[in-house]
Design an enzyme around this catalytic site. Structure first.
Site, PDB file in Angstrom:
ATOM      1  N   SER A 106       0.797  -1.232   0.000  1.00 41.14           N
ATOM      2  CA  SER A 106       0.000   0.000   0.000  1.00 41.14           C
ATOM      3  C   SER A 106       0.826   1.277   0.000  1.00 41.14           C
ATOM      4  CB  SER A 106      -0.945   0.016   1.199  1.00 41.14           C
ATOM      5  OG  SER A 106      -0.226  -0.065   2.420  1.00 41.14           O
ATOM      6  N   ASP A 143      -3.049   8.441   7.787  1.00 43.42           N
ATOM      7  CA  ASP A 143      -3.916   7.612   8.623  1.00 43.42           C
ATOM      8  C   ASP A 143      -3.008   6.898   9.621  1.00 43.42           C
ATOM      9  OD1 ASP A 143      -2.742   5.497   7.221  1.00 43.42           O
ATOM     10  OD2 ASP A 143      -4.447   5.226   5.883  1.00 43.42           O
ATOM     11  N   HIS A 192      -0.154   5.043   7.074  1.00 39.83           N
ATOM     12  CA  HIS A 192       0.485   5.593   5.876  1.00 39.83           C
ATOM     13  C   HIS A 192       0.840   7.071   6.038  1.00 39.83           C
ATOM     14  CE1 HIS A 192      -2.268   2.297   4.602  1.00 39.83           C
ATOM     15  NE2 HIS A 192      -1.188   1.921   3.940  1.00 39.83           N
TER      16      HIS A 192
END
Length: 472
Positions: free
Chosen positions: A161, A447, A450
């Site tokens: 991600s 968040d 990340h």
């Protein structure tokens, strides 16, 4: 001349004008952003300086002027234009023999340090001078390392991600973020599947290398043929070296990403032919970023691997998959491959909340596991490099760089490191990320897992400054 105000901070000419006059080059050194700039001006030199800027990025931010990093980006744009005018060989000759001048630092000391508490509260004079010197050194290295003689035709990315630009959007998985507030600061505030408020590392890398503005996801339904020529992204949020990690998250494993890459090669050949395809693959910049999910999610959050492996043997297990993947990638034509270390995952806001106790401290055992794997990875890459002498396999340490940002946020212009901007910042990620902070520029993390685009920009810039020359 004629009493015209031109933006020069004086009653007449300034040092840059006198330099070109004394050297017999021309009468004035024009500003690069002068709307009347002519093509011939680029050949004999231009000026990227911005009044009130400094070595300290905060100095330029306070004055709302062009930072040294911004000036460097303009310089890269200038190089492209210069090549269009005079060709590759003459461009290289001009750059190698020109006189480059750097003048700044006064505003850092008078304005930022002694006139505000923003740096003085955290640095004495000596340590602030060190901060400025580090910035100056990085800038000079970046100028030296701007690619001139070699071409990077494309960037190709694999991983999780941190680098996914939207491949998960069409999957039946919780690991996708193609909805607000993700993408809040992206072009037009559009959520694209990027796990951040804006751009993510692959975008910033192709931007810094002047290849294109964004690196599209390979599975993007709007992908164009020309995108394949300059690079695409196969990363899938939630993936890992361990096949079980991707299986648990229902995302694309590294082996699945490799199969997509094989499909890409066939398409690329159809577009550009065999010889050009081989040339693109051999000279492109390949990046692999994964491993965090293996340790935080698969090993320490489930008994599925922990019951059979201690930390060291699990690191070896991951390393076997990493090594196999890299050898497969080499076999398919990749030669310039950068592999990023696992970051200090124990300092992620989510891990502080789940495993850091009441004070939400960084979790030492997670960081130690990351460091153990990183040391094994660095050794293995060195060994593989010897096995494939025509390759450039480069270990890229982001562990210590991100840890420095977390431990000394003010140095990089941040205020909050232990929480993300999204929600309470302590645990929210993906669908439970419903609202955001008022100023994400204050945050290292977007968040609970990340980083923000601002943090990514710092990391990517440093990576390219420190490692880009290693690929040539």
């Amino acid at each position: 001349m004629g009493g015209i105000p031109t933006g020069r901070f004086s009653n007449g000419k300034v040092p840059s004008d006198f330099l070109v006059e004394e050297l017999g080059i021309k009468e004035l050194l024009p500003a690069y952003l002068d709307p009347f700039l002519q093509a011939e001006d680029l050949i004999t030199g231009v000026n990227f300086a911005s009044g009130a800027s400094g070595y300290d990025p905060l100095t330029s931010e306070l004055a709302k002027v062009i930072s040294l990093n911004g000036q460097l980006i303009l310089f890269k744009e200038y190089i492209v234009k210069l090549k269009e005018i005079v060709g590759e060989d003459r461009k290289n000759e001009i750059l190698a023999n020109s006189l480059f001048i750097l003048v700044t630092g006064s505003n850092d000391i008078t304005n930022t340090y002694f006139s505000t508490p923003l740096r003085k509260s955290y640095y004495d004079v000596s340590s602030y001078a060190d901060l400025l010197v580090n910035s100056a050194s990085s800038f000079i290295q970046a100028v030296i390392n701007v690619p001139r003689n070699k071409s990077i035709p494309a960037v190709i990315v694999f991983g999780d991600s941190i680098v996914d630009t939207g491949n998960n959007n069409g999957l039946k998985t919780l690991g996708k973020v193609n909805y607000p507030p993700y993408g809040k600061d992206f072009m037009g505030g559009k959520p694209t599947g990027r796990f951040s408020n804006g751009k993510v590392p692959p975008d910033l890398i192709v931007e810094e290398l002047r290849i294109k503005e964004l690196l599209p996801a390979y599975l993007d339904p709007t992908l164009q043929a020309e995108d394949l020529i300059t690079g695409v992204n196969f990363a899938s949020g939630g993936a890992g070296y361990d096949p079980l990690t991707s299986e648990i998250a229902n995302v694309i494993s590294l082996s699945g990403q490799l199969e997509l890459f094989k499909e890409y090669i066939v398409k690329l050949k159809e577009i550009v032919g065999e010889d050009r395809k081989n040339e693109i693959l051999a000279n492109s910049f390949f990046i692999l970023v994964t491993g965090s999910n293996d340790i935080t999610n698969t090993y320490f959050s489930t008994p599925l691997r922990k019951s059979y492996y201690d930390v060291s043997s699990y690191a070896d297990f991951l390393l076997n998959y990493a090594s196999s993947f890299l050898q497969d990638l080499y076999g398919l034509g990749a030669r310039r491959i950068g592999v990023l270390s696992i970051p200090p995952i124990g300092c992620l806001p989510s891990q502080r909340t789940l495993k850091g106790g009441e004070q939400r401290e960084c979790v030492d055992y997670l960081n130690q596991a990351a460091q153990l794997f990183n040391s094994k990875l660095a050794t293995d890459l060195s060994s593989l490099g010897n096995k494939f002498p025509d390759s450039r396999l480069v270990y890229i340490d982001i562990y210590n760089l991100l840890l420095d940002v977390i431990n000394d946020p003010q140095k990089y212009g941040f205020k909050i490191v232990d929480k993300g901007c999204c929600g309470t910042g302590k645990i929210e990620v993906a669908e439970i990320c419903k609202f955001t902070c008022s100023n994400d520029n204050d945050y290292v993390f977007w968040d609970s897992f990340h980083p923000t685009e601002k943090a990514y920009r710092i990391l990517v810039h440093q990576i390219l400054v420190q490692h880009l020359s290693s690929f040539f």
